[in-house]
Design a protein around this motif. Structure first.
Motif, PDB file in Angstrom:
ATOM      1  N   ARG A 138      16.279  44.766   6.630  1.00 41.06           N
ATOM      2  CA  ARG A 138      16.766  44.872   7.922  1.00 41.06           C
ATOM      3  C   ARG A 138      18.276  44.203   7.929  1.00 41.06           C
ATOM      4  O   ARG A 138      19.286  44.803   8.701  1.00 41.06           O
ATOM      5  CB  ARG A 138      15.978  44.833   8.993  1.00 41.06           C
ATOM      6  N   TYR A 139      17.946  43.017   7.445  1.00 43.26           N
ATOM      7  CA  TYR A 139      19.385  42.219   7.539  1.00 43.26           C
ATOM      8  C   TYR A 139      20.278  42.012   6.467  1.00 43.26           C
ATOM      9  O   TYR A 139      20.832  40.903   6.078  1.00 43.26           O
ATOM     10  CB  TYR A 139      18.982  41.019   8.372  1.00 43.26           C
ATOM     11  N   ARG A 140      20.080  42.977   5.607  1.00 47.51           N
ATOM     12  CA  ARG A 140      20.778  42.749   4.185  1.00 47.51           C
ATOM     13  C   ARG A 140      22.408  42.953   4.305  1.00 47.51           C
ATOM     14  O   ARG A 140      22.721  43.504   5.349  1.00 47.51           O
ATOM     15  CB  ARG A 140      20.295  43.857   3.381  1.00 47.51           C
ATOM     16  N   ALA A 141      22.957  42.267   3.451  1.00 50.99           N
ATOM     17  CA  ALA A 141      24.484  42.142   3.455  1.00 50.99           C
ATOM     18  C   ALA A 141      25.206  43.565   3.483  1.00 50.99           C
ATOM     19  O   ALA A 141      26.357  43.752   3.920  1.00 50.99           O
ATOM     20  CB  ALA A 141      24.938  41.253   2.144  1.00 50.99           C
ATOM     21  N   SER A 142      24.677  44.389   2.635  1.00 49.75           N
ATOM     22  CA  SER A 142      25.157  45.742   2.555  1.00 49.75           C
ATOM     23  C   SER A 142      25.357  46.381   4.056  1.00 49.75           C
ATOM     24  O   SER A 142      26.314  47.348   4.087  1.00 49.75           O
ATOM     25  CB  SER A 142      24.601  46.450   1.775  1.00 49.75           C
ATOM     26  N   ARG A 143      24.673  45.919   4.857  1.00 48.16           N
ATOM     27  CA  ARG A 143      24.525  46.699   6.427  1.00 48.16           C
ATOM     28  C   ARG A 143      25.666  45.707   7.218  1.00 48.16           C
ATOM     29  O   ARG A 143      25.709  46.133   8.354  1.00 48.16           O
ATOM     30  CB  ARG A 143      23.226  46.641   6.949  1.00 48.16           C
ATOM     31  N   GLY A 144      26.303  44.790   6.610  1.00 45.34           N
ATOM     32  CA  GLY A 144      27.254  44.205   7.243  1.00 45.34           C
ATOM     33  C   GLY A 144      26.653  42.813   8.166  1.00 45.34           C
ATOM     34  O   GLY A 144      27.515  42.120   8.633  1.00 45.34           O
TER      35      GLY A 144
END
Length: 400
Positions: A68-74
């Motif tokens: 949910r909180y991965r870097a690829s999602r900003g």
């Protein structure tokens, strides 16, 4: 309590399918047949269930956070290094409080109850059995019934030397099992004559050390008739792997019959005062194979530097500390073991030789067995003394 245990066992079975059946493979418990074993299994399953739940919840949060909180999602990592808001403090304190509750309430209370139950050895005990460990066998005494016997591994030396298992209970069979009644609490006293041994029967949930010079205790109350096997669980010497434990649990009428037969046999054995030379040699050969061959070897040649030979005229070299002890007893001359006086031979078998591997058999064997052993050793392996030792001579030596 029963509903709680069913819930725990049910949840464990859902999370760990192999727990559905006991002892189907080496990674599972044997089927418990005593209250202690059932309590142990309950605590084990409870602990395993808690671990499974905590792992699932923790790993679930970790997996959710990574996705949910991965870097690829900003998303960017937070910069705070300590809780600041009430929610953060609550989330930090929750795991600690959860572990405290698990340790001191969920796990602590059952474990405390199990320890108190195990420690209560005397209340309602219907029978007392004394277990004595020796290198490498068990002695069982029923002090109130006047019965004593030695339990030895029944697998022959030839089978052991071949290394080929002959049946599913290879190295787990004995000549005389411990016999106990079903449904009665039995107080078990344990000690040892030489080194530390451990009396361990998995299906009883019991593993208690037998310590020289100390009398330790535990108890069992078996639920159902059957044969239950265990082993010495403390490394105790070269014969450690040859100290199996077999307990035969009988219904009360069958146990009473066995008890009466054993008392009759003990009285008959005690009444024996004279045996013929062939009888002594035959019995002595059997006793030598059971009690002496592991150290002195079936050939009587012993072990160079450690165990003297029984065979007549065979050279033996050992440190002076050992040979001096043999010289004092008249059994060492010109580098060879010699046949010394009969009285000293009996004394060595009775009392052993402190400071050497020779154990004392006075507490393990009766007068007839020791008489047979001495007679056999003095008339075998190249020894041709012609001496015949009767049980009365051993009885007189004990009196001294």
């Amino acid at each position: 309590m029963i509903k709680q245990r069913k819930l725990i066992l049910g949840s464990t079975c859902l999370t760990l399918v192999p727990q559905l059946a006991f002892a189907r493979n080496p990674f599972e418990f044997q089927t418990p047949v005593t209250p202690i074993a059932r309590e142990t299994l309950y605590v084990h399953d409870l602990f395993l269930t808690i671990i499974a739940v905590l792992f699932s919840v923790g790993f679930g949060f970790l997996l959710f956070s990574v996705i949910r909180y991965r870097a690829s999602r900003g998303h960017r990592p937070a910069l705070f290094s300590a809780p600041r808001t009430p929610l953060q403090w609550a989330l930090s304190a929750l795991p600690i409080l959860t572990l405290v509750v698990i340790d001191y309430i969920v796990m602590g209370i059952p474990a405390y109850h199990a320890v108190l139950t195990l420690a209560n050895t005397r209340e309602d005990a219907a029978l007392v059995v004394k277990v004595t460990g020796s290198q490498w066998r068990w002695r069982y005494d029923y002090p109130d019934q006047g019965i004593s016997f030695i339990s030895n591994l029944s697998t022959s030396q030839e089978q052991r030397d071949s290394g080929a298992p002959t049946d599913p209970n290879y190295l787990l069979e004995v000549d005389k099992p411990l016999v106990l009644p079903v449904g009665k609490k039995v107080r078990v006293l344990l000690t040892s004559t030489d080194v530390i041994h451990a009396w361990w029967i998995p299906s009883f949930g019991i593993k208690q050390d037998a310590v020289p010079g100390f009398l330790r205790e535990t108890w069992v109350k078996i639920d159902r008739p059957g044969i239950y096997r265990g082993q010495c669980a403390e490394l105790c010497g070269v014969g450690h792997g040859f100290m199996p434990i077999v307990v035969e649990a009988k219904a009360q009428p069958d146990f009473d019959k066995w008890l009466a037969d054993a008392q009759t046999a003990a009285a008959q054995a005690a009444a024996v005062t004279t045996l013929s030379k062939p009888e002594l040699l035959k019995r002595g050969q059997q006793d030598y194979a059971t009690y002496c061959a592991l150290c002195h070897q079936p050939t009587g040649l012993g072990m160079p530097g450690a165990i003297p030979p029984i065979a007549g005229g065979k050279p033996f070299t050992a440190p002076p500390a050992m040979t001096d002890l043999l010289v004092q007893r008249g059994f060492y001359n010109a580098g060879k073991i010699v046949v010394g006086p009969v009285a000293r031979h009996i004394d060595i078998v009775l009392k052993g030789i402190p400071g050497t591997p020779m154990p004392a058999f006075g507490t393990q064997l009766g007068d007839a067995d020791i008489a047979a052993l001495v007679t056999y050793e003095r008339n075998s392996f190249g020894n041709q003394t012609g001496d015949v030792v009767q049980p009365s001579a051993v009885k007189a030596a004990r009196a001294k």
